[in-house]
Design a protein around this motif. Structure first.
Motif, PDB file in Angstrom:
ATOM      1  N   SER A 179       1.063  -1.254  -0.108  1.00 19.46           N
ATOM      2  CA  SER A 179      -0.243  -0.055  -0.001  1.00 19.46           C
ATOM      3  C   SER A 179       0.633   1.359   0.125  1.00 19.46           C
ATOM      4  O   SER A 179       0.568   2.475  -0.857  1.00 19.46           O
ATOM      5  CB  SER A 179      -1.184   0.081   1.254  1.00 19.46           C
ATOM      6  OG  SER A 179      -0.155   0.368   2.334  1.00 19.46           O
ATOM      7  N   PHE A 185       1.943   1.682  -3.297  1.00 19.16           N
ATOM      8  CA  PHE A 185       0.493   2.427  -4.395  1.00 19.16           C
ATOM      9  C   PHE A 185       0.228   4.257  -4.250  1.00 19.16           C
ATOM     10  O   PHE A 185       0.530   5.074  -5.381  1.00 19.16           O
ATOM     11  CB  PHE A 185      -0.657   1.459  -4.219  1.00 19.16           C
ATOM     12  CG  PHE A 185      -0.173   0.315  -5.300  1.00 19.16           C
ATOM     13  CD1 PHE A 185       0.459  -0.526  -6.093  1.00 19.16           C
ATOM     14  CD2 PHE A 185      -1.132  -1.360  -3.771  1.00 19.16           C
ATOM     15  CE1 PHE A 185       0.437  -1.235  -6.134  1.00 19.16           C
ATOM     16  CE2 PHE A 185      -1.218  -2.069  -4.911  1.00 19.16           C
ATOM     17  CZ  PHE A 185      -0.460  -2.555  -6.076  1.00 19.16           C
ATOM     18  N   LEU A 186       0.730   4.131  -2.563  1.00 17.48           N
ATOM     19  CA  LEU A 186       0.438   6.055  -2.136  1.00 17.48           C
ATOM     20  C   LEU A 186       1.768   6.801  -2.670  1.00 17.48           C
ATOM     21  O   LEU A 186       1.159   7.405  -3.355  1.00 17.48           O
ATOM     22  CB  LEU A 186       0.503   5.876  -0.877  1.00 17.48           C
ATOM     23  CG  LEU A 186      -0.735   4.931  -0.095  1.00 17.48           C
ATOM     24  CD1 LEU A 186      -0.131   4.863   1.119  1.00 17.48           C
ATOM     25  CD2 LEU A 186      -2.080   6.503  -0.225  1.00 17.48           C
ATOM     26  N   LYS A 231       3.515   6.179  -5.320  1.00 13.11           N
ATOM     27  CA  LYS A 231       2.921   5.736  -7.215  1.00 13.11           C
ATOM     28  C   LYS A 231       2.873   6.881  -7.424  1.00 13.11           C
ATOM     29  O   LYS A 231       2.684   7.513  -8.189  1.00 13.11           O
ATOM     30  CB  LYS A 231       2.661   4.413  -7.886  1.00 13.11           C
ATOM     31  CG  LYS A 231       2.981   4.772  -9.305  1.00 13.11           C
ATOM     32  CD  LYS A 231       4.395   4.938  -9.779  1.00 13.11           C
ATOM     33  CE  LYS A 231       4.269   4.408 -11.457  1.00 13.11           C
ATOM     34  NZ  LYS A 231       5.193   5.059 -12.920  1.00 13.11           N
ATOM     35  N   TRP A 232       1.262   7.011  -7.321  1.00 12.01           N
ATOM     36  CA  TRP A 232       0.146   7.735  -7.281  1.00 12.01           C
ATOM     37  C   TRP A 232       0.264   9.701  -6.792  1.00 12.01           C
ATOM     38  O   TRP A 232       0.208  10.019  -7.788  1.00 12.01           O
ATOM     39  CB  TRP A 232      -1.269   6.982  -6.129  1.00 12.01           C
ATOM     40  CG  TRP A 232      -2.003   8.179  -5.907  1.00 12.01           C
ATOM     41  CD1 TRP A 232      -2.575   8.717  -7.199  1.00 12.01           C
ATOM     42  CD2 TRP A 232      -2.929   8.739  -4.917  1.00 12.01           C
ATOM     43  NE1 TRP A 232      -4.033   9.571  -6.657  1.00 12.01           N
ATOM     44  CE2 TRP A 232      -4.502   9.691  -5.378  1.00 12.01           C
ATOM     45  CE3 TRP A 232      -2.937   8.527  -3.426  1.00 12.01           C
ATOM     46  CZ2 TRP A 232      -4.867  10.249  -4.923  1.00 12.01           C
ATOM     47  CZ3 TRP A 232      -3.537   9.279  -2.933  1.00 12.01           C
ATOM     48  CH2 TRP A 232      -5.008   9.696  -2.772  1.00 12.01           C
ATOM     49  N   GLN A 233       1.323   9.215  -5.777  1.00 13.15           N
ATOM     50  CA  GLN A 233       1.717  11.069  -5.958  1.00 13.15           C
ATOM     51  C   GLN A 233       2.700  11.315  -6.485  1.00 13.15           C
ATOM     52  O   GLN A 233       2.519  12.574  -6.902  1.00 13.15           O
ATOM     53  CB  GLN A 233       1.882  11.369  -4.123  1.00 13.15           C
ATOM     54  CG  GLN A 233       1.142  10.849  -3.439  1.00 13.15           C
ATOM     55  CD  GLN A 233      -0.716  11.940  -3.552  1.00 13.15           C
ATOM     56  OE1 GLN A 233      -0.536  13.501  -3.892  1.00 13.15           O
ATOM     57  NE2 GLN A 233      -1.728  11.590  -3.936  1.00 13.15           N
ATOM     58  N   LEU A 261       3.305  10.706  -9.891  1.00 17.40           N
ATOM     59  CA  LEU A 261       2.063  10.829 -11.112  1.00 17.40           C
ATOM     60  C   LEU A 261       1.569  11.161 -11.148  1.00 17.40           C
ATOM     61  O   LEU A 261       1.840  12.830 -12.031  1.00 17.40           O
ATOM     62  CB  LEU A 261       1.383   9.365 -11.136  1.00 17.40           C
ATOM     63  CG  LEU A 261       1.565   8.124 -11.877  1.00 17.40           C
ATOM     64  CD1 LEU A 261       1.082   6.670 -11.730  1.00 17.40           C
ATOM     65  CD2 LEU A 261       2.295   8.043 -12.936  1.00 17.40           C
ATOM     66  N   ARG A 262       0.743  11.946 -10.038  1.00 14.75           N
ATOM     67  CA  ARG A 262       0.475  13.291  -9.468  1.00 14.75           C
ATOM     68  C   ARG A 262       1.042  14.569  -9.571  1.00 14.75           C
ATOM     69  O   ARG A 262       0.597  16.157  -9.871  1.00 14.75           O
ATOM     70  CB  ARG A 262      -0.700  13.650  -8.768  1.00 14.75           C
ATOM     71  CG  ARG A 262      -2.043  12.361  -8.427  1.00 14.75           C
ATOM     72  CD  ARG A 262      -2.545  13.077  -7.507  1.00 14.75           C
ATOM     73  NE  ARG A 262      -3.458  14.190  -7.506  1.00 14.75           N
ATOM     74  CZ  ARG A 262      -3.593  14.603  -5.805  1.00 14.75           C
ATOM     75  NH1 ARG A 262      -3.367  15.073  -4.862  1.00 14.75           N
ATOM     76  NH2 ARG A 262      -4.334  15.513  -6.239  1.00 14.75           N
ATOM     77  N   TRP A 284      -0.078  12.310   1.832  1.00 12.79           N
ATOM     78  CA  TRP A 284      -0.273  10.929   1.613  1.00 12.79           C
ATOM     79  C   TRP A 284       1.414  10.117   1.321  1.00 12.79           C
ATOM     80  O   TRP A 284       1.687   9.014   1.585  1.00 12.79           O
ATOM     81  CB  TRP A 284      -0.660  11.241   0.116  1.00 12.79           C
ATOM     82  CG  TRP A 284      -2.835  11.056  -0.729  1.00 12.79           C
ATOM     83  CD1 TRP A 284      -2.766  12.493  -0.860  1.00 12.79           C
ATOM     84  CD2 TRP A 284      -3.465  10.721  -0.136  1.00 12.79           C
ATOM     85  NE1 TRP A 284      -4.464  12.223  -0.214  1.00 12.79           N
ATOM     86  CE2 TRP A 284      -4.833  11.294   0.368  1.00 12.79           C
ATOM     87  CE3 TRP A 284      -3.475   9.390   1.068  1.00 12.79           C
ATOM     88  CZ2 TRP A 284      -6.204  10.401   0.192  1.00 12.79           C
ATOM     89  CZ3 TRP A 284      -4.524   8.589   1.174  1.00 12.79           C
ATOM     90  CH2 TRP A 284      -6.239   9.444   1.135  1.00 12.79           C
ATOM     91  N   SER A 287      -0.129  -2.368 -10.088  1.00  4.47           N
ATOM     92  CA  SER A 287      -0.205  -2.226 -11.167  1.00  4.47           C
ATOM     93  C   SER A 287      -1.026  -1.708 -12.213  1.00  4.47           C
ATOM     94  O   SER A 287      -0.951  -0.312 -12.858  1.00  4.47           O
ATOM     95  CB  SER A 287       1.403  -1.629 -11.159  1.00  4.47           C
ATOM     96  OG  SER A 287       2.646  -1.459  -9.542  1.00  4.47           O
ATOM     97  N   LEU A 323      -4.075  -0.671 -10.648  1.00  4.99           N
ATOM     98  CA  LEU A 323      -4.358   0.825 -10.517  1.00  4.99           C
ATOM     99  C   LEU A 323      -3.806   2.418 -11.670  1.00  4.99           C
ATOM    100  O   LEU A 323      -4.440   3.178 -11.622  1.00  4.99           O
ATOM    101  CB  LEU A 323      -3.854   1.077  -9.068  1.00  4.99           C
ATOM    102  CG  LEU A 323      -4.094   0.441  -7.841  1.00  4.99           C
ATOM    103  CD1 LEU A 323      -3.454   0.325  -6.328  1.00  4.99           C
ATOM    104  CD2 LEU A 323      -5.649   1.424  -7.846  1.00  4.99           C
ATOM    105  N   PHE A 324      -2.728   1.688 -12.302  1.00  2.00           N
ATOM    106  CA  PHE A 324      -2.300   3.163 -12.681  1.00  2.00           C
ATOM    107  C   PHE A 324      -1.793   1.947 -14.665  1.00  2.00           C
ATOM    108  O   PHE A 324      -0.872   2.721 -15.374  1.00  2.00           O
ATOM    109  CB  PHE A 324      -0.515   2.814 -12.403  1.00  2.00           C
ATOM    110  CG  PHE A 324      -0.534   3.056 -11.228  1.00  2.00           C
ATOM    111  CD1 PHE A 324      -1.469   4.330 -10.753  1.00  2.00           C
ATOM    112  CD2 PHE A 324       0.195   1.985 -10.182  1.00  2.00           C
ATOM    113  CE1 PHE A 324      -1.109   4.347  -9.290  1.00  2.00           C
ATOM    114  CE2 PHE A 324       0.091   2.441  -8.335  1.00  2.00           C
ATOM    115  CZ  PHE A 324      -0.286   4.078  -8.234  1.00  2.00           C
TER     116      PHE A 324
END
Length: 124
Positions: A19, A22-23, A25-27, A29-30, A53, A95, A98-99
């Protein structure tokens, strides 16, 4: 501590680790691409490091360490550690979901080998 609790702690360690990845990677990317300029790069990284995050991803990593230490009070390292390789499988499939990262046949073969290694390595 009962052994099933120790295995739940290992699983919790794996899930917290995944987790957190994933957090992050998400941030990332943003946040966008890493700037070329050194001062902008430093500002970019500091902004990420202070992102709530990203901080929660660091907290997940810390909690994963705590649950791992608890599991190590009951299980042998050579028995439990191969199970942490489940993070690879969960990250690859997560991945993809989610991505939208590709899951190639070679990745699947690699994951099958990893899972086989987990099964063999965690015996005894």
């Amino acid at each position: 501590m009962r052994s099933w609790i120790a295995y739940c702690l290992v699983l919790t360690t794996v899930l917290l680790t995944v987790s957190g990845q994933f957090l992050l990677k998400w941030q990332v990317l943003r946040a966008g691409a890493l700037p070329a300029d050194a001062s902008e790069r430093l500002h970019f990284l500091l902004r990420l490091l202070l992102n709530p995050w990203v901080l929660s991803a660091f907290a997940a990593a810390f909690l994963a360490s705590v649950t791992w230490m608890m599991a190590m009070t009951k299980l042998q390292l050579s028995h439990a550690y191969p199970m942490t390789a489940l993070t690879f499988a969960l990250v690859v499939f997560g991945s993809a979901v989610l991505f939208h990262e590709p899951v190639t046949p070679l990745k699947v073969v690699g994951l099958v080998l990893i899972v086989a290694g987990i099964v063999v390595g965690s015996q005894g």
